[in-house]
Write an enzyme that holds these catalytic residues in place. Structure first.
Site, PDB file in Angstrom:
ATOM      1  N   ASN A 133      85.112 -28.611  40.884  1.00 32.74           N
ATOM      2  CA  ASN A 133      84.250 -27.158  41.212  1.00 32.74           C
ATOM      3  C   ASN A 133      83.615 -27.482  42.581  1.00 32.74           C
ATOM      4  OD1 ASN A 133      82.906 -24.789  41.080  1.00 32.74           O
ATOM      5  ND2 ASN A 133      81.659 -25.422  39.312  1.00 32.74           N
ATOM      6  N   CYS A 136      81.077 -23.121  43.180  1.00 37.26           N
ATOM      7  CA  CYS A 136      80.011 -22.570  42.190  1.00 37.26           C
ATOM      8  C   CYS A 136      79.088 -21.801  43.500  1.00 37.26           C
ATOM      9  CB  CYS A 136      79.330 -23.406  41.364  1.00 37.26           C
ATOM     10  SG  CYS A 136      77.921 -22.609  40.357  1.00 37.26           S
TER      11      CYS A 136
END
Ligand SMILES: Cc1cc2nc3c(=O)[nH]c(=O)nc-3n(C[C@H](O)[C@H](O)[C@H](O)COP(=O)(O)O)c2cc1C
Length: 315
Positions: A133, A136
């Site tokens: 990720n 974010c």
């Protein structure tokens, strides 16, 4: 459970990992999988992504962290999680009992943080892939700061790929000017697959206090409101790279999922819709099965990237 004759038709392959169907629970909306064990048949699910796991446990941002909007929601949770070590020791042994693919979503505040989390997760048996990720929007370091910078994203991908014992999916940020060029750089750096999109940065204002409605100020917009943007981005990225794509953004029913497949995604992830309909993943699996059966489609993969583009796209 009786297997319908069309079950095989839904199988997909992502970076050498076979999924029984292309329907996957999206990170941050599916807990650690266990939360859904009583609500759906996890053994029918293609797979799910864990909440973002970091080397150390994180408490996330102070509330309010969620605001409802038309056709979606804004969140600024801030990567609250139990930490990679605790996931491996406490959650993984329980969730491994189910026959579904586990994708560990990884988060860090710096490159070294990401690598430390990956090394901890390498010890965990039963994880099929990692999802990095780098998109974010609700943290001040790491996340989007890396995902919006082509060079930083490529550098981290290269390091993460070297540290991983499993195939690596990199999750793209939609908060960029040209998602295709970032996608290209990340694939050149070694990503085995890409998932897109993460949430779109938004804001809501309380007109009485004149303050932002989220404590963090801004938040990530998700849900049906973002779907057309996500489909467009999948289409653009599919034209730029050859690795498999996992399409995400506002999927709430079968036709939404099909849009992503036709635009170029090999699989889909369902996020926000799980909040108001915990059975949505099962309904989409049923719907894809019917769609294939009714149209005599032997392999759902034949739909991937089958978009018919005609005419002049300008203007
Ligand atoms: C409350 C919430 C928490 C999320 N947490 C994460 C996360 O930890 N890691 C991540 O990669 N994406 C996270 N996401 C993004 C989703 O996985 C997904 O990319 C996004 O919500 C768009 O899909 P949707 O419209 O189906 O929700 C989160 C989304 C929501 C709504």
């Amino acid at each position: 459970m009786t297997e319908s004759p069309h079950t095989e038709a839904l199988e997909v392959d992502i970076a050498g990992v076979r999924f029984r169907n292309p329907v996957i629970g999206a990170s941050g909306t599916f807990g650690y999988g266990l939360e859904f064990a009583e609500l759906i048949d996890l053994n029918r699910l293609g797979g799910f992504c864990t909440k973002g796991l970091s080397a150390r446990p994180l408490a996330g941002n102070p509330p309010p962290r969620i605001v409802e909007t038309h056709g979606g929601m804004l969140n600024a949770i801030g990567l609250q999680n139990v930490g990679a070590r605790s996931f491996v020791e406490d959650k993984l042994p329980l969730i491994r009992r189910y026959d579904t693919r586990i994708i560990a979503n990884v988060f860090g505040y710096s490159d070294d943080d990401y690598l430390e989390a990956i090394r901890m997760l390498n010890d965990g048996e039963g994880i099929s892939l990692y999802e990095l990720n780098i998109s974010c929007p609700n943290v001040k370091e790491g996340g989007i700061v890396i995902g919006n910078d082509e060079r930083a994203a490529a550098r981290l991908t290269e390091k993460a790929k070297r540290a991983s014992t499993r195939p690596l999916i990199v999750k793209l940020s939609p908060n960029v000017a040209d998602i295709a060029s970032i996608a290209r750089a990340i694939v050149q750096a070694g990503a085995d697959a890409l998932s897109l999109i993460n949430t779109i940065v938004g804001m809501a204002v309380d007109i009485n206090t004149r303050k932002p409605r989220l404590n963090y100020g801004t938040g990530g917009l998700s849900g049906p409101a973002i779907r057309p943007i996500a489909v467009r981005m999948v289409y653009e990225v599919a034209a730029a790279v050859t690795v498999p794509l996992l399409g995400i953004g506002g999927i709430a029913d079968t036709s939404d999922a099909l849009e992503f497949l036709i635009a170029g995604a090999t699989a889909v992830q369902i996020g926000t819709a799980n909040y108001y309909d915990p059975g949505v993943t099962m309904k989409v699996i049923d719907g894809l099965e019917s769609y294939c059966r009714e149209r005599s489609i032997d392999r759902i993969t034949s739909l991937v990237g089958s978009l018919v583009v005609s005419g002049d796209r300008a203007g």
